[in-house]
Design an enzyme around this catalytic site. Structure first.
Site, PDB file in Angstrom:
ATOM      1  N   LYS A   1       0.851  -1.186   0.000  1.00 30.77           N
ATOM      2  CA  LYS A   1       0.000   0.000   0.000  1.00 30.77           C
ATOM      3  C   LYS A   1       0.886   1.236   0.000  1.00 30.77           C
ATOM      4  O   LYS A   1       1.684   1.438   0.905  1.00 30.77           O
ATOM      5  CB  LYS A   1      -0.892  -0.012   1.237  1.00 30.77           C
ATOM      6  CG  LYS A   1      -1.792   1.209   1.339  1.00 30.77           C
ATOM      7  CD  LYS A   1      -2.754   1.094   2.500  1.00 30.77           C
ATOM      8  CE  LYS A   1      -3.579   2.350   2.635  1.00 30.77           C
ATOM      9  NZ  LYS A   1      -4.507   2.279   3.774  1.00 30.77           N
TER      10      LYS A   1
ATOM     11  N   LYS B   1      -2.199  -1.656  -3.827  1.00 28.82           N
ATOM     12  CA  LYS B   1      -3.054  -0.472  -3.777  1.00 28.82           C
ATOM     13  C   LYS B   1      -2.213   0.794  -3.832  1.00 28.82           C
ATOM     14  O   LYS B   1      -1.232   0.878  -3.107  1.00 28.82           O
ATOM     15  CB  LYS B   1      -3.829  -0.518  -2.468  1.00 28.82           C
ATOM     16  CG  LYS B   1      -4.647   0.691  -2.148  1.00 28.82           C
ATOM     17  CD  LYS B   1      -5.284   0.521  -0.818  1.00 28.82           C
ATOM     18  CE  LYS B   1      -5.981   1.789  -0.460  1.00 28.82           C
ATOM     19  NZ  LYS B   1      -6.577   1.723   0.849  1.00 28.82           N
TER      20      LYS B   1
HETATM   21  C1  PBG Z   1      -7.436   3.197   5.727  1.00 33.60           C
HETATM   22  C2  PBG Z   1      -7.665   3.094   4.278  1.00 33.60           C
HETATM   23  C3  PBG Z   1      -7.492   4.062   3.260  1.00 33.60           C
HETATM   24  C4  PBG Z   1      -7.987   3.493   2.100  1.00 33.60           C
HETATM   25  C5  PBG Z   1      -8.399   2.202   2.397  1.00 33.60           C
HETATM   26  N1  PBG Z   1      -8.166   1.971   3.733  1.00 33.60           N
HETATM   27  C6  PBG Z   1      -7.052   5.467   3.326  1.00 33.60           C
HETATM   28  C7  PBG Z   1      -5.683   5.830   3.667  1.00 33.60           C
HETATM   29  O1  PBG Z   1      -4.790   5.016   3.829  1.00 33.60           O
HETATM   30  O2  PBG Z   1      -5.520   7.037   3.806  1.00 33.60           O
HETATM   31  C8  PBG Z   1      -8.066   4.176   0.761  1.00 33.60           C
HETATM   32  C9  PBG Z   1      -9.114   3.651  -0.157  1.00 33.60           C
HETATM   33  C10 PBG Z   1      -9.433   4.506  -1.310  1.00 33.60           C
HETATM   34  O3  PBG Z   1      -8.825   5.565  -1.568  1.00 33.60           O
HETATM   35  O4  PBG Z   1     -10.351   4.126  -2.053  1.00 33.60           O
HETATM   36  N2  PBG Z   1      -6.118   3.157   6.131  1.00 33.60           N
END
Ligand code: PBG
Length: 324
Positions: free
Chosen positions: A195, A248
């Site tokens: 991520k 992601k």
């Molecule tokens: C929580 C989380 C996030 C997303 C999914 N889980 C946001 C972040 O890390 O700021 C993003 C999902 C999206 O942008 O569709 N940590």
């Protein structure tokens, strides 16, 4: 073999010819649809930057979930928007928390639908970070116990899969141990292993009210230019017990999806994030692109890159198009 013997156009000559030699397919089976669930009743608050996406109270959520099930989408991913936040994100692991209530309600009505829960603290902490903060530092190890408690409470509420998205080191191991100790050895972990600290999460932070109140997430989420590091993250999570790996975002990271697919055999999910969705919706609204064709092309590209599963806000539209 060269021209004129080789003529690649022979296999593109008709729709059925192209069907016959098509290498990758986007299917309704591949899709997971995210929801943002909030307290109250009869709430359906639009997320301005994500047309078609809402903050939903549980009663409204159930109506939408019925439609998702009717479209044949196999699973949903739940994010909670709590009524109140605190320094330790206690709403995340509260047995009566918003996600816990929502999971119970959905599983009660739709027992066969896969309910996946996002395991993170950022929607529940007043500072908006994904872990415990001390002197402006996000602490790794003390956060693990809270994440493990969150995952266990989701499993106790009936979640089918837990999905840690916090990017703390060692959280898959901590969650696996805690789930096993509480009798949930059969609940899979779908880890956001890879991520990135991405600007494409902007609209999500509006939807979930989870923007960090100071600093950014760069000390725990990955640095966008890195690829080899993604392989180390995936390897480590698999060793700690991750059953499914998530990369992601998706669109700017197709090479990462392909590399993870090439190096590991675990099921692989691409998370087509909020900003990617908003971009397409905005261009379509302006009449600058064909929404249906571009969406299908992008999502099929994720399959071609090697994803088995696509988590996407486009899921209902895509399912409708594919079912036609
Ligand atoms: C929580 C989380 C996030 C997303 C999914 N889980 C946001 C972040 O890390 O700021 C993003 C999902 C999206 O942008 O569709 N940590």
């Amino acid at each position: 073999m060269y021209f004129p013997v080789a003529r690649p156009r022979r296999l593109r000559s008709s729709a059925n010819m192209r069907r016959l030699v098509r290498e990758n397919h986007l299917r309704v089976d591949d899709l997971i649809y995210p929801f943002f669930v909030t307290g109250g009743s009869n709430v359906q608050k639009p997320v301005e930057s994500m047309p078609g996406v809402y903050n939903l109270s549980i009663d409204r959520l159930l109506t939408k979930v019925a439609a998702i099930q009717a479209l044949g989408i196999p699973g949903i991913l739940l994010f909670g928007i709590p009524d109140s936040k605190d320094a330790f994100g206690s709403g995340a692991y509260d047995a009566g928390g918003i996600v816990q209530q929502a999971v119970r309600a959905v599983k009660d009505k739709f027992p066969d639908l896969l309910v996946i829960t996002d395991v993170c603290l950022c929607e529940y902490t007043d500072h908006g970070h994904c872990g415990i903060v001390h002197e402006s530092q996000v602490l790794n190890d003390p956060t693990l116990e809270l994440l493990a408690r969150t995952a266990v409470s989701h499993a106790q509420s009936g979640a089918d899969i837990v999905a840690p998205s916090d990017m703390m080191d060692g959280r898959v191991q901590a969650i696996r141990k805690a789930l096993d100790a509480e009798g949930f050895a059969n609940i899979p972990i779908m880890s956001y292993s890879v991520k990135y600290a991405s600007a494409f999460y902007g609209p999500f932070r509006e939807a979930a009210g989870s923007a960090p109140q100071f600093g950014d997430r760069k000390t725990y989420q990955m640095d966008p230019p890195n690829l080899r590091e993604a392989l180390r993250e995936a390897e480590q999570d698999i060793a700690e017990g991750a059953d499914i790996i998530i990369v992601k975002p998706a669109m700017a990271y197709m090479d990462v999806i392909a590399a993870v697919r090439g190096n590991f055999d675990s099921p692989l999910a691409a998370y087509n994030v909020s900003g990617e969705y908003s971009m397409l919706k905005a261009a379509a609204r302006l009449g600058w692109i064909d929404e249906r064709r571009t969406t299908l092309e992008l999502l099929t590209g994720m399959k071609r890159a090697g994803a088995d599963i696509i988590i996407t806000y486009h899921a209902p539209d895509v399912a409708r198009w594919l079912n036609e």
